[in-house]
Scaffold this motif. Structure first.
Motif, PDB file in Angstrom:
ATOM      1  N   ASP A  59       0.747  -1.263  -0.296  1.00 19.44           N
ATOM      2  CA  ASP A  59      -0.008  -0.333   0.315  1.00 19.44           C
ATOM      3  C   ASP A  59       0.764   1.498   0.242  1.00 19.44           C
ATOM      4  O   ASP A  59       0.225   2.048  -0.416  1.00 19.44           O
ATOM      5  N   PHE A  60       1.992   1.370   0.903  1.00 18.62           N
ATOM      6  CA  PHE A  60       2.897   2.761   0.321  1.00 18.62           C
ATOM      7  C   PHE A  60       4.059   1.369   1.568  1.00 18.62           C
ATOM      8  O   PHE A  60       4.365   0.852   1.676  1.00 18.62           O
ATOM      9  N   LEU A  61       5.414   2.441   0.746  1.00 16.90           N
ATOM     10  CA  LEU A  61       6.823   2.206   1.159  1.00 16.90           C
ATOM     11  C   LEU A  61       7.567   3.240   1.786  1.00 16.90           C
ATOM     12  O   LEU A  61       7.293   4.411   1.593  1.00 16.90           O
ATOM     13  N   LEU A  62       7.973   2.620   3.067  1.00 19.48           N
ATOM     14  CA  LEU A  62       9.308   3.321   3.613  1.00 19.48           C
ATOM     15  C   LEU A  62      10.504   3.070   3.391  1.00 19.48           C
ATOM     16  O   LEU A  62      10.518   2.349   3.244  1.00 19.48           O
ATOM     17  N   LEU A  63      11.398   4.190   2.532  1.00 12.47           N
ATOM     18  CA  LEU A  63      12.912   3.803   2.320  1.00 12.47           C
ATOM     19  C   LEU A  63      13.110   4.986   2.266  1.00 12.47           C
ATOM     20  O   LEU A  63      13.647   5.738   1.912  1.00 12.47           O
ATOM     21  N   ASP A  64      14.444   4.550   2.721  1.00 13.22           N
ATOM     22  CA  ASP A  64      15.967   4.808   3.413  1.00 13.22           C
ATOM     23  C   ASP A  64      16.809   5.553   1.262  1.00 13.22           C
ATOM     24  O   ASP A  64      16.364   4.959   1.018  1.00 13.22           O
ATOM     25  N   ILE A  65      17.234   6.646   1.688  1.00 14.87           N
ATOM     26  CA  ILE A  65      18.410   7.511   0.716  1.00 14.87           C
ATOM     27  C   ILE A  65      19.551   6.570   1.319  1.00 14.87           C
ATOM     28  O   ILE A  65      20.289   5.883  -0.107  1.00 14.87           O
ATOM     29  N   LEU A  79      11.665   1.577  -9.462  1.00 12.48           N
ATOM     30  CA  LEU A  79      10.223   1.136  -9.397  1.00 12.48           C
ATOM     31  C   LEU A  79       9.288   1.673 -10.465  1.00 12.48           C
ATOM     32  O   LEU A  79       8.479   0.882 -10.930  1.00 12.48           O
ATOM     33  N   ARG A  80       9.634   3.317 -10.208  1.00 18.24           N
ATOM     34  CA  ARG A  80       8.796   3.944 -11.615  1.00 18.24           C
ATOM     35  C   ARG A  80       8.778   3.366 -13.351  1.00 18.24           C
ATOM     36  O   ARG A  80       8.322   3.187 -14.087  1.00 18.24           O
ATOM     37  N   ARG A  81      10.387   2.982 -13.316  1.00 16.10           N
ATOM     38  CA  ARG A  81      10.226   2.151 -15.108  1.00 16.10           C
ATOM     39  C   ARG A  81       9.495   1.268 -15.315  1.00 16.10           C
ATOM     40  O   ARG A  81       9.364   0.847 -16.134  1.00 16.10           O
ATOM     41  N   MET A  82      10.112   0.529 -13.754  1.00 14.93           N
ATOM     42  CA  MET A  82       9.534  -1.053 -13.686  1.00 14.93           C
ATOM     43  C   MET A  82       7.032  -0.475 -13.773  1.00 14.93           C
ATOM     44  O   MET A  82       6.193  -1.776 -13.768  1.00 14.93           O
ATOM     45  N   GLY A  83       6.474   0.535 -13.390  1.00 16.54           N
ATOM     46  CA  GLY A  83       5.153   0.895 -13.702  1.00 16.54           C
ATOM     47  C   GLY A  83       4.807   0.826 -12.255  1.00 16.54           C
ATOM     48  O   GLY A  83       3.497   0.495 -11.700  1.00 16.54           O
ATOM     49  N   VAL A  84       5.558   0.787 -11.082  1.00 19.28           N
ATOM     50  CA  VAL A  84       5.293   0.544  -9.553  1.00 19.28           C
ATOM     51  C   VAL A  84       4.629   1.698  -9.265  1.00 19.28           C
ATOM     52  O   VAL A  84       5.787   2.110  -9.458  1.00 19.28           O
ATOM     53  N   ASP A  85       4.010   1.834  -8.538  1.00 22.35           N
ATOM     54  CA  ASP A  85       3.428   3.733  -8.068  1.00 22.35           C
ATOM     55  C   ASP A  85       2.801   3.218  -6.966  1.00 22.35           C
ATOM     56  O   ASP A  85       1.986   3.923  -6.850  1.00 22.35           O
ATOM     57  N   TYR A  86       4.333   3.108  -5.945  1.00 20.45           N
ATOM     58  CA  TYR A  86       3.503   2.704  -4.621  1.00 20.45           C
ATOM     59  C   TYR A  86       3.940   4.653  -3.835  1.00 20.45           C
ATOM     60  O   TYR A  86       4.635   5.476  -4.689  1.00 20.45           O
ATOM     61  N   LYS A  87       2.898   4.724  -2.960  1.00 17.96           N
ATOM     62  CA  LYS A  87       3.943   6.102  -2.356  1.00 17.96           C
ATOM     63  C   LYS A  87       4.865   5.693  -1.567  1.00 17.96           C
ATOM     64  O   LYS A  87       4.733   4.740  -0.840  1.00 17.96           O
ATOM     65  N   ILE A  88       5.891   6.876  -2.154  1.00 15.41           N
ATOM     66  CA  ILE A  88       7.460   6.246  -1.332  1.00 15.41           C
ATOM     67  C   ILE A  88       6.641   7.636   0.177  1.00 15.41           C
ATOM     68  O   ILE A  88       7.234   8.774  -0.113  1.00 15.41           O
ATOM     69  N   ILE A  89       7.468   7.147   0.710  1.00 15.57           N
ATOM     70  CA  ILE A  89       7.857   8.361   2.430  1.00 15.57           C
ATOM     71  C   ILE A  89       9.503   7.473   2.420  1.00 15.57           C
ATOM     72  O   ILE A  89       9.851   7.410   2.692  1.00 15.57           O
ATOM     73  N   MET A  90      10.650   8.833   1.860  1.00 16.94           N
ATOM     74  CA  MET A  90      11.377   8.587   1.858  1.00 16.94           C
ATOM     75  C   MET A  90      12.313   9.026   3.621  1.00 16.94           C
ATOM     76  O   MET A  90      11.323  10.207   3.855  1.00 16.94           O
ATOM     77  N   LEU A  91      13.083   8.639   3.478  1.00 20.29           N
ATOM     78  CA  LEU A  91      14.215   8.479   4.697  1.00 20.29           C
ATOM     79  C   LEU A  91      15.224   8.358   5.135  1.00 20.29           C
ATOM     80  O   LEU A  91      16.194   8.680   3.802  1.00 20.29           O
ATOM     81  N   THR A  92      14.981  10.240   5.430  1.00 25.36           N
ATOM     82  CA  THR A  92      17.142  10.297   5.320  1.00 25.36           C
ATOM     83  C   THR A  92      17.729  11.430   6.553  1.00 25.36           C
ATOM     84  O   THR A  92      16.734  11.748   6.546  1.00 25.36           O
ATOM     85  N   ALA A  93      18.536  11.458   6.735  1.00 27.82           N
ATOM     86  CA  ALA A  93      19.514  12.204   7.506  1.00 27.82           C
ATOM     87  C   ALA A  93      20.352  13.497   6.273  1.00 27.82           C
ATOM     88  O   ALA A  93      20.640  14.341   6.953  1.00 27.82           O
ATOM     89  N   LYS A  94      19.785  13.166   5.098  1.00 28.62           N
ATOM     90  CA  LYS A  94      20.712  14.174   4.785  1.00 28.62           C
ATOM     91  C   LYS A  94      19.762  15.409   3.785  1.00 28.62           C
ATOM     92  O   LYS A  94      19.084  14.394   2.681  1.00 28.62           O
ATOM     93  N   ILE A  95      18.994  16.078   4.785  1.00 29.33           N
ATOM     94  CA  ILE A  95      18.101  17.203   3.471  1.00 29.33           C
ATOM     95  C   ILE A  95      18.360  17.689   2.533  1.00 29.33           C
ATOM     96  O   ILE A  95      18.060  17.860   1.602  1.00 29.33           O
TER      97      ILE A  95
END
Length: 241
Positions: A59-65, A79-95
């Motif tokens: 349903d959605f994805l939590l994804l580390d950068i 994933l976008r190239r493969m046509g996968v359209d998850y709602k992605i929440i990016m996790l990162t320490a580097k703004i």
């Protein structure tokens, strides 16, 4: 009249190469689920390669950068190239990498170390955009139930009422099929016959006269609606699976 509520179940992917992040997020999601009547099924990925090679339906994805070999930006692009359209929440320490994340249409950002309120706000926003998570009212044995739309397999006209089928139970409603089609999420449901509305997320395959659902049930398809159903399902399968 007695009323029962079904919990919403969401499948969330978590891709991060650090175990403590998985432990932290899992604990936070447990707290969120208790406060919001939700069950989270968490799929854990410990590297981007594992994520892009998987065939899970999320349903959605939590994804580390920041990850070794393939990072989160590259994984999201793939994933976008493969046509996968998850709602992605990016996790990162580097703004400074937020700009790159915008280029792959990241939905929200949560900075590390992960802040509970920030994560919860991002999940709230995702839930508002997900398809099929609205509640509908149905009845069984004189008891009123609230179901999540996406749990419905199909709806069948049955005389003066309609029958609403899930994987486990058959429910009833006084709504007509026309009323149902006006209130259901039209990105998920399609009226494939004068007597049937089908959930495209539950379709296994489409034949000339029938839709075969993932549980083996068959739903009739009218000749006139076969091609529109096939085209709509192909678009759904590309964008939503």
């Amino acid at each position: 009249m007695e009323s029962q509520y079904e919990k919403i179940t969401l499948v969330v992917g978590l891709c991060d190469d650090e175990q403590h992040i998985h432990d932290t997020v899992e604990e936070m999601l447990s707290d969120y689920s208790e406060d919001n009547n939700i069950v989270f099924n968490i799929v854990h990925y410990y590297g981007a390669e594992q994520l892009v090679s998987a065939s899970d339906r999320l349903d959605f994805l939590l994804l580390d950068i920041e990850m070794p070999e393939m990072d989160g930006i590259e994984a999201a692009s793939e994933l976008r190239r493969m046509g996968v359209d998850y709602k992605i929440i990016m996790l990162t320490a580097k703004i400074e990498r937020f700009k790159e994340a915008f280029e792959i249409s990241a939905f929200r950002f949560v900075s590390k170390p992960i802040n509970r309120k920030e994560l919860f706000r991002a999940i709230d926003d995702v839930r508002q955009r997900l398809i099929g998570t609205n509640l509908i009212t149905v009845y069984r044995n004189g008891i009123q139930y609230e179901l999540v739309e996406k749990d419905v397999l199909f709806i069948e006209a049955g005389g003066s009422e309609t029958l609403v089928y899930t994987s486990y139970y058959e429910y009833r409603s006084e709504k007509s099929l026309a009323s149902w089609i006006s209130v259901l999420d039209n990105r998920l449901f399609f009226q494939c016959h004068k007597s049937f509305i089908v959930n495209m997320g539950k379709i296994d395959k489409i034949e000339k006269n029938n839709v075969i659902l993932i549980n083996g049930d068959k739903v009739a398809v009218s000749r006139r609606l076969y091609k529109p159903l096939l085209q709509t399902f192909m678009q759904f399968d590309t964008k939503r699976r």
